[in-house]
Design a protein around this motif. Structure first.
Motif: not given
Length: 715
Positions: A160-168, A191-193, A220-222, A271-274
């Motif tokens: 399974a995956v973790i869904s937060t308020s701002d990303t996955c 939709g996992v980022e 790279l592709k994803l 530091t990255i920008d989603i």
């Protein structure tokens, strides 16, 4: 500006050191939080250590892992940050290799590994079972010690995956990155980022490039953020885990940790920008595939990895902002040899709680390379001490016999070597003045406590004993003796050196007024082991061997590199010397040569080794490949003879690999019988069926080598 993503790697964990492993995990969490991070990822099986091997089958290992996790969950340090932590978990009486995602004293998800590493150095399916239910999850009932902390009775267990308020966030474990159908592909389409990868990946010469390319290709592709955490150090076996934690965004590496280090804890962050991920994914073809992707179960949470508003990082984190011009650092193979085995030696020395190393220094290039690697270790210790590394200083004080409150700092590698490194030249009447002098000069340059001795009286005593008992006195070949006599006289010299080595290793500290003992270092390279060109239970039999997985070709390059890198002109003389065991008398017309004795060159041995192990060739398939590769310089019949000689010698000496000294693993074709190369040691060594087929084909093939010679004459 988006999230501050932190990956805590370079945890130098030690198998079954639950207290030490707990402290290092906690330290990495503290560093991550101090940098403002809200996500921390650690290496594979970090709580018990990756290298527990059959201890994973013991209930104690699982129990103590839960106990450590309970302490982490209870700690204030682990609050307000998402932590991805590794340990074994028994679910419905099946043992899984798992990641446990925790946040604010709760377990969000237990994610079992789906594709296990089960070849080469790895036997994960001996201990663990893969999770065979993609995109499925079940309830896992927690042990009471965890329920008391989390107030949870059961938690999700599965893919399974973790869904937060701002990303996955999605989890991928080590080997899963290397598989053709990696989980990150389907997770990303759903939709996992952010992908986390917790790894236990060992060092091998020239291997890092492959790992980096796979991590870059993953997004790279994803599109996406890929957080790669790896163990660093020796956790109790032949492997050195070479760290090199990385953060990748959309196919670019934006942060990288050290590959070789004496640090117990290292945190890599960026530091990255989603929004960069979302922009990268706005492609029609990707969107069409994503629209039809199968759904992952989402564990929904209310927390966020970002503040939800645009912010400029403070001065302490501004330097961590992802750089567009970041370049991945690769070490040359010569540097890898200087650093990897040196770090492995340091871990082995400090964790075995011994007082140093003892090396039989022959004056040849193999023992020279071993000595230079110890020198490199001393340099790393001095550099870490000069940086104020308290752990390194404390270990150095203990092994040198200094009290804990001493002011001693191992700031000079030569001075430190004089305290912990001991070498000995064990000459006989067959030794040359040149090798004796080279050994002495090298010991002086490195700073080792050096002993120079002649062991002729010991050899003569054994030889005389045999003559008294049997009435026959064996002679060397050059003195008229048979092949059996010649070999026996060589072997007794080699084996006596092993006995003398252990005596001196046990007593030299006593001679110097110190307590404890020394670890004996071996110095047989991977090619000699492959061919069996060593005496069983000779001075290649030692406690550990830092060059046992390194080819002769690479060792020569390493020594050439060391001339300038370590400012050691004496190393030039080792490069120019003919490799010789010096076990037979030297005459005006004969000097023993390793390659002449073996009937093949070291370069040829490297080729044979890679074809045999990496490309999985038997005698016939190796012959067919080499006819194509070597056919322009050798005839098919000559190639056939070389292949048959190699397999004959390899097969009849295979039994030596069962007692091979534990060696640093560095080459993909190591013949180590105990972990890496699981093959018989009793062979039909003349391979009658295989060799007959080789001879038949070789006789029928045209000789291209003569055409090459004729063409060159014409030109």
């Amino acid at each position: 500006m988006g999230h501050l993503i932190t990956v805590a790697t370079s945890l130098n964990q030690w198998a079954l050191d639950f207290q030490g492993n707990f402290e290092r995990i906690l330290a990495s969490i503290v560093i991550a939080k101090n940098r403002g991070a809200r996500l921390r990822v650690g290496p594979e099986l970090e709580i018990p250590g990756y290298g527990c091997l059959d201890h994973f089958l013991e209930g104690d290992t699982v129990l103590h892992s839960w106990e450590v996790l309970a302490k982490l969950l209870s700690s204030e340090e682990a609050v307000s940050i998402v932590c991805d932590i590794g340990m074994p978990v028994v679910h419905k009486n099946v043992i899984y290799n798992c990641r446990i995602i925790i946040h604010d004293r709760k377990i969000l998800l237990i994610r079992p590994k789906m594709w296990l590493a089960n070849d080469g150095n790895y036997r994960e399916m001996r201990y663990f079972t893969p999770w065979m239910k993609p995109r499925q999850w079940e309830d896992h009932y927690l042990p009471r010690i965890i329920q008391a902390v989390t107030k949870q009775v059961k938690v999700p267990f599965g893919d399974a995956v973790i869904s937060t308020s701002d990303t996955c966030i999605g989890v991928e474990l080590c080997e899963e990155l290397f598989t053709p159908a990696s989980p990150h592909i389907l997770m990303g389409l759903d939709g996992v980022e952010i992908f986390t990868n917790s790894s236990g990946s060992h060092h091998e010469l020239r291997k890092l490039y492959t790992r980096v390319e796979l991590i870059k290709e993953a997004t790279l592709k994803l599109g996406g953020v890929y957080l790669y955490a790896n163990q660093q150090g020796c956790d109790g076996d032949r492997l050195y885990y070479d760290g090199c934690a990385m953060i990748a965004v959309n196919g670019r590496i934006v942060a990288q940790g050290s590959q070789f280090s004496l640090n117990d804890v290292e945190v890599v962050s960026a530091t990255i920008d989603i929004e960069d991920v979302r922009a990268h994914r706005s492609k029609a073809s990707r969107s069409m595939q994503a629209a039809g992707a199968e759904r992952y179960h989402r564990i929904e949470t209310s927390f966020a990895l970002s503040s939800g508003k645009f912010e400029i990082p403070g001065d302490d984190t501004l330097a961590l902002v992802e750089r567009k011009d970041f370049e991945v650092r690769y070490h040359r193979p010569e540097e890898e040899i200087a650093l990897g085995p040196a770090c492995w030696l340091w871990d082995y020395l400090r964790r075995s709680r011994t007082q140093g190393y003892f090396l039989p220094l022959s004056g040849g290039i193999d023992s020279c390379a071993t000595a230079v690697i110890v020198h490199s270790m001393c340099r790393l210790v001095a550099e870490a001490s000069n940086r104020g590394d308290k752990s390194v200083i404390a270990d150095a004080r203990r092994m040198t016999g200094e009290p804990e409150d001493s002011s001693y700092i191992p700031s000079d590698p030569v001075e430190f070597a004089g305290r912990i490194f001991h070498s000995c030249y064990m000459g006989t009447e067959n030794s040359s003045l040149e090798t004796r002098q080279r050994a002495k000069d090298l010991a002086q340059a490195i700073g080792s406590y050096h002993v120079d001795l002649n062991m002729d009286t010991v050899v003569s005593a054994v030889r005389n004993l045999f003559a008294i008992v049997t009435g026959n006195r064996p002679q060397f070949r050059v003195q008229g003796g048979s092949g059996a006599e010649n070999l026996a006289l060589q072997n007794i010299q080699a084996r006596l050196r092993m006995v003398i080595s252990y005596m001196f290793a046990q007593l030299l500290p006593w001679v110097r007024g110190k307590n404890g003992g020394l670890l004996v270092l071996g110095s047989a390279n991977v090619d000699e082991s492959l061919r069996g060109y060593l005496t069983k239970y000779d001075c290649s039999s030692a406690d550990i061997n830092p060059i046992g997985g390194i080819s002769k070709t690479d060792l020569k390059k390493f020594i050439a590199y060391g001339v300038n890198a370590f400012n050691m002109p004496i190393l030039e003389s080792f490069l120019n010397a003919v490799p010789t065991a010096e076990l037979e008398p030297i005459t005006e017309t004969y000097v023993q040569s390793d390659e002449a004795d073996m009937g093949m060159t070291y370069d040829e041995l490297s080729v044979f080794g890679r074809l045999r192990k990496v490309e999985k060739c038997g005698p016939y398939s190796m012959f067919t490949k080499l006819v194509l590769e070597w056919g322009s310089v050798l005839s098919p019949v000559q190639i056939a003879e070389k292949v048959k000689l190699f397999f004959f010698e390899h097969a009849r000496n295979r039994h030596k690999m069962t007692t091979l000294t534990p060696a640093y693993h560095a080459e993909s074709y190591s013949p180590d019988d105990n972990r890496f190369d699981l093959r018989p040691f009793l062979y039909p060594s003349r391979f009658p069926w295989q060799f007959r087929k080789i001879d038949e084909v070789a006789a029928a093939l045209p000789d291209r080598s003569q055409k090459t010679v004729d063409r060159k004459k014409t030109e």
